[in-house]
Design a protein around this motif. Structure first.
Motif, short mmCIF file in Angstrom:
data_model
loop_
_atom_site.label_atom_id
_atom_site.label_comp_id
_atom_site.label_asym_id
_atom_site.label_seq_id
_atom_site.Cartn_x
_atom_site.Cartn_y
_atom_site.Cartn_z
N LEU A 47 0.82 -1.21 0.00
CA LEU A 47 0.00 0.00 0.00
C LEU A 47 0.85 1.27 0.00
CD1 LEU A 47 -2.90 -0.94 2.46
CD2 LEU A 47 -3.00 -0.73 -0.03
N ASP A 48 2.08 1.14 0.50
CA ASP A 48 3.00 2.27 0.50
C ASP A 48 3.92 2.27 -0.72
OD1 ASP A 48 2.04 3.19 2.98
OD2 ASP A 48 3.28 1.73 4.03
N GLY A 49 3.65 1.35 -1.67
CA GLY A 49 4.43 1.30 -2.89
C GLY A 49 5.70 0.48 -2.80
N ASP A 50 5.90 -0.21 -1.67
CA ASP A 50 7.13 -1.00 -1.51
C ASP A 50 6.93 -2.38 -2.12
OD1 ASP A 50 9.51 -2.11 -0.79
OD2 ASP A 50 9.09 -2.18 1.37
N PHE A 51 7.39 -2.55 -3.35
CA PHE A 51 7.21 -3.80 -4.10
C PHE A 51 8.37 -4.76 -3.90
CE2 PHE A 51 9.79 -1.09 -6.73
CZ PHE A 51 10.74 -1.96 -7.26
N LYS A 52 9.48 -4.31 -3.32
CA LYS A 52 10.71 -5.12 -3.33
C LYS A 52 10.57 -6.47 -2.63
CE LYS A 52 13.98 -1.36 -4.07
NZ LYS A 52 15.14 -0.60 -3.55
N PRO A 53 9.95 -6.54 -1.43
CA PRO A 53 9.80 -7.87 -0.83
C PRO A 53 9.00 -8.84 -1.70
CG PRO A 53 9.44 -6.17 0.80
CD PRO A 53 9.49 -5.47 -0.52
N VAL A 54 7.96 -8.34 -2.37
CA VAL A 54 7.18 -9.20 -3.26
C VAL A 54 8.00 -9.62 -4.47
CG1 VAL A 54 5.29 -9.13 -4.94
CG2 VAL A 54 4.86 -8.49 -2.57
N SER A 55 8.75 -8.69 -5.06
CA SER A 55 9.57 -9.02 -6.23
C SER A 55 10.63 -10.04 -5.86
CB SER A 55 10.20 -7.76 -6.83
OG SER A 55 11.21 -7.23 -5.99
N GLU A 56 11.20 -9.91 -4.66
CA GLU A 56 12.21 -10.88 -4.22
C GLU A 56 11.60 -12.26 -3.99
OE1 GLU A 56 13.81 -8.97 -0.80
OE2 GLU A 56 14.95 -7.48 -1.96
N TRP A 76 -2.94 -14.38 -6.20
CA TRP A 76 -3.38 -13.56 -5.07
C TRP A 76 -3.03 -12.09 -5.29
CZ3 TRP A 76 -1.27 -10.36 -1.34
CH2 TRP A 76 -2.08 -10.08 -0.23
N LEU A 77 -1.83 -11.82 -5.78
CA LEU A 77 -1.40 -10.44 -6.01
C LEU A 77 -2.25 -9.77 -7.10
CD1 LEU A 77 2.43 -11.04 -5.80
CD2 LEU A 77 1.12 -9.56 -4.25
N ALA A 78 -2.53 -10.53 -8.16
CA ALA A 78 -3.38 -9.99 -9.22
C ALA A 78 -4.78 -9.68 -8.69
CB ALA A 78 -3.46 -10.97 -10.38
N GLU A 79 -5.29 -10.57 -7.85
CA GLU A 79 -6.63 -10.36 -7.29
C GLU A 79 -6.66 -9.11 -6.42
OE1 GLU A 79 -10.64 -11.24 -6.84
OE2 GLU A 79 -9.15 -12.13 -8.19
N GLN A 80 -5.63 -8.92 -5.60
CA GLN A 80 -5.59 -7.73 -4.74
C GLN A 80 -5.54 -6.46 -5.58
OE1 GLN A 80 -6.17 -8.31 -1.42
NE2 GLN A 80 -6.32 -10.33 -2.36
N HIS A 81 -4.78 -6.49 -6.67
CA HIS A 81 -4.69 -5.32 -7.55
C HIS A 81 -6.05 -5.02 -8.18
CE1 HIS A 81 -3.05 -2.49 -10.48
NE2 HIS A 81 -3.77 -3.12 -11.38
N LEU A 82 -6.74 -6.05 -8.66
CA LEU A 82 -8.03 -5.84 -9.30
C LEU A 82 -9.08 -5.36 -8.30
CD1 LEU A 82 -8.02 -8.98 -11.61
CD2 LEU A 82 -8.00 -6.60 -12.37
N ILE A 83 -9.03 -5.87 -7.09
CA ILE A 83 -9.97 -5.42 -6.05
C ILE A 83 -9.73 -3.94 -5.75
CG2 ILE A 83 -10.54 -5.62 -3.60
CD1 ILE A 83 -10.08 -8.65 -3.90
N ALA A 84 -8.46 -3.56 -5.61
CA ALA A 84 -8.14 -2.16 -5.32
C ALA A 84 -8.55 -1.26 -6.47
CB ALA A 84 -6.64 -2.03 -5.05
N ALA A 85 -8.34 -1.72 -7.71
CA ALA A 85 -8.73 -0.92 -8.87
C ALA A 85 -10.24 -0.77 -8.94
CB ALA A 85 -8.19 -1.56 -10.15
N GLY A 86 -10.97 -1.82 -8.63
CA GLY A 86 -12.43 -1.75 -8.64
C GLY A 86 -12.97 -0.88 -7.53
N ARG A 87 -12.26 -0.85 -6.40
CA ARG A 87 -12.71 -0.06 -5.27
C ARG A 87 -12.55 1.43 -5.54
NH1 ARG A 87 -9.36 -2.07 -1.37
NH2 ARG A 87 -10.71 -3.87 -1.10
N GLY A 95 -4.48 6.65 -9.28
CA GLY A 95 -3.28 6.82 -8.47
C GLY A 95 -2.19 5.86 -8.92
N ARG A 96 -0.99 6.13 -8.46
CA ARG A 96 0.13 5.25 -8.79
C ARG A 96 0.14 4.08 -7.82
NH1 ARG A 96 3.77 6.34 -12.15
NH2 ARG A 96 5.40 5.27 -11.01
#
Length: 342
Positions: A47-56, A76-87, A95-96
């Motif tokens: 949520l704070d834009g920190d993707f590095k742990p997920v990318s690792e 799971w990550l794709a689902e969270q992104h789509l839920i956030a985009a729909g919300r 937003g970025r």
């Protein structure tokens, strides 16, 4: 007499239901499609834009060929992104997201390419009548993901899902399936996608996808999730109104019970299999085994299969209560409450 029998049955349920399954996790602790500990820890900063742990984490799954976890994490990550985009809604200023930040940092990352492909195909399925056009448009993203990680079977699972939505010809399915098994002969996600393609193919009779599932399960080791493929096929068969496959279904359930016993209780990896197994046990009125699977599931409810019949978490909890009630109705009214059945 019928009134008396009904009164006794109700009395049994009221007396014994609170004690049967009392060791199950409370309703408010059950989570729908919760990530495992690794993904939960890695995703805390998204949520704070920190993707590095997920990318690792995704890079580790690719480098170690941990394909089942990789597939689950990407979904799971794709689902969270789509839920956030729909919300956010169509009127909100875009937003970025953490995906944008990741793209800025490393646009050629193969794990990012895989995520984009999953989001494109998963999102296309949700657009109703427009899903075919969007699935066509997702083709380049799926190809990019496959080319970015040549040994990864997950892009081919996505490609099989896309082909199903496009009602692709059988020749195209066969070519995609060959690519998938060349990379991982026993990848569960690819097998489930292939099974669903065959089930929805008008030229494929039920006997074909049932045989496909059984043949796949015969080729794997005891702990492989592919052992659950006949169970998935059985569930789809039952929901489509299929009849006359009792022996196949019972064998599939027994195989899935063995698979469940092979994994630790509360393990996230087989959670979806256990949820499907539980619903099939309920359909077969095998109440004690269904209750035991609810124990094995613990807090890990999954959207599939419960979303087929309603809001998934509500359905999971309602069915869990229903199994307890069914078992309570079979206990003698005079039996000690909280007795050996609990």
């Amino acid at each position: 007499m019928p009134f008396l029998h009904s009164l006794v049955a109700v009395s049994r349920m009221m007396r014994h239901t609170p004690h049967i399954g009392a060791d199950l996790p409370p309703d408010d602790t059950v989570r729908l499609d919760a990530p495992d500990e690794r993904l939960a820890a890695a995703s805390t900063g998204l949520l704070d834009g920190d993707f590095k742990p997920v990318s690792e984490l995704l890079a580790r799954t690719r480098e170690t060929a941990w394909w089942e976890a990789r597939d689950r994490y990407v979904g799971w990550l794709a689902e969270q992104h789509l839920i956030a985009a729909g919300r956010s809604g169509p009127r909100d200023a875009p937003g970025r997201s953490w995906l944008d930040t990741w793209w800025d940092a490393d646009p050629d990352d193969p794990d990012l390419a895989l995520l984009h492909a999953e989001i494109a195909v998963r999102g296309a399925w949700r657009t109703g009548r427009g899903h075919v056009a969007r699935l066509h448009d997702a083709g380049p993203q799926v190809r990019t993901a496959a080319e970015a990680a040549p040994g990864d079977p997950v892009p081919w699972r996505i490609a099989l899902t896309r082909a199903r939505g496009l009602r692709a010809p059988r020749e195209e399915f066969d070519a995609l399936w060959a690519q998938a098994v060349a990379r991982s002969p026993h990848h569960y996600g690819c097998h489930v996608s292939a099974l669903r393609f065959l089930r929805e193919d008008p030229a494929s009779p039920p006997e074909e996808y049932l045989a496909f599932a059984e043949d796949a399960a015969e080729r794997v080791l005891p702990g492989s999730l592919v052992n659950a493929l006949p169970l998935i096929a059985s569930y789809e068969y039952l929901l489509s109104g299929g009849r006359g496959a009792d022996s196949y279904i019972d064998d599939a359930v027994d195989r899935a019970l063995q698979l469940s016993a092979w994994h630790e209780r509360g393990d996230r990896e087989p959670a979806e299999v256990r949820n499907v197994l539980t619903q099939v046990l309920i359909l077969r009125k095998r109440w004690p085994e269904a209750l035991d699977q609810f124990r094995a599931i613990g807090i890990h409810a999954t959207s599939f299969p419960w979303s087929r019949t309603g809001e998934p978490l509500h359905e999971f909890l309602e069915m869990r209560t229903g199994v307890r009630v069914q078992l309570a109705s079979t206990v003698r009214l005079t039996a000690r409450a909280g007795g050996p059945y609990a």
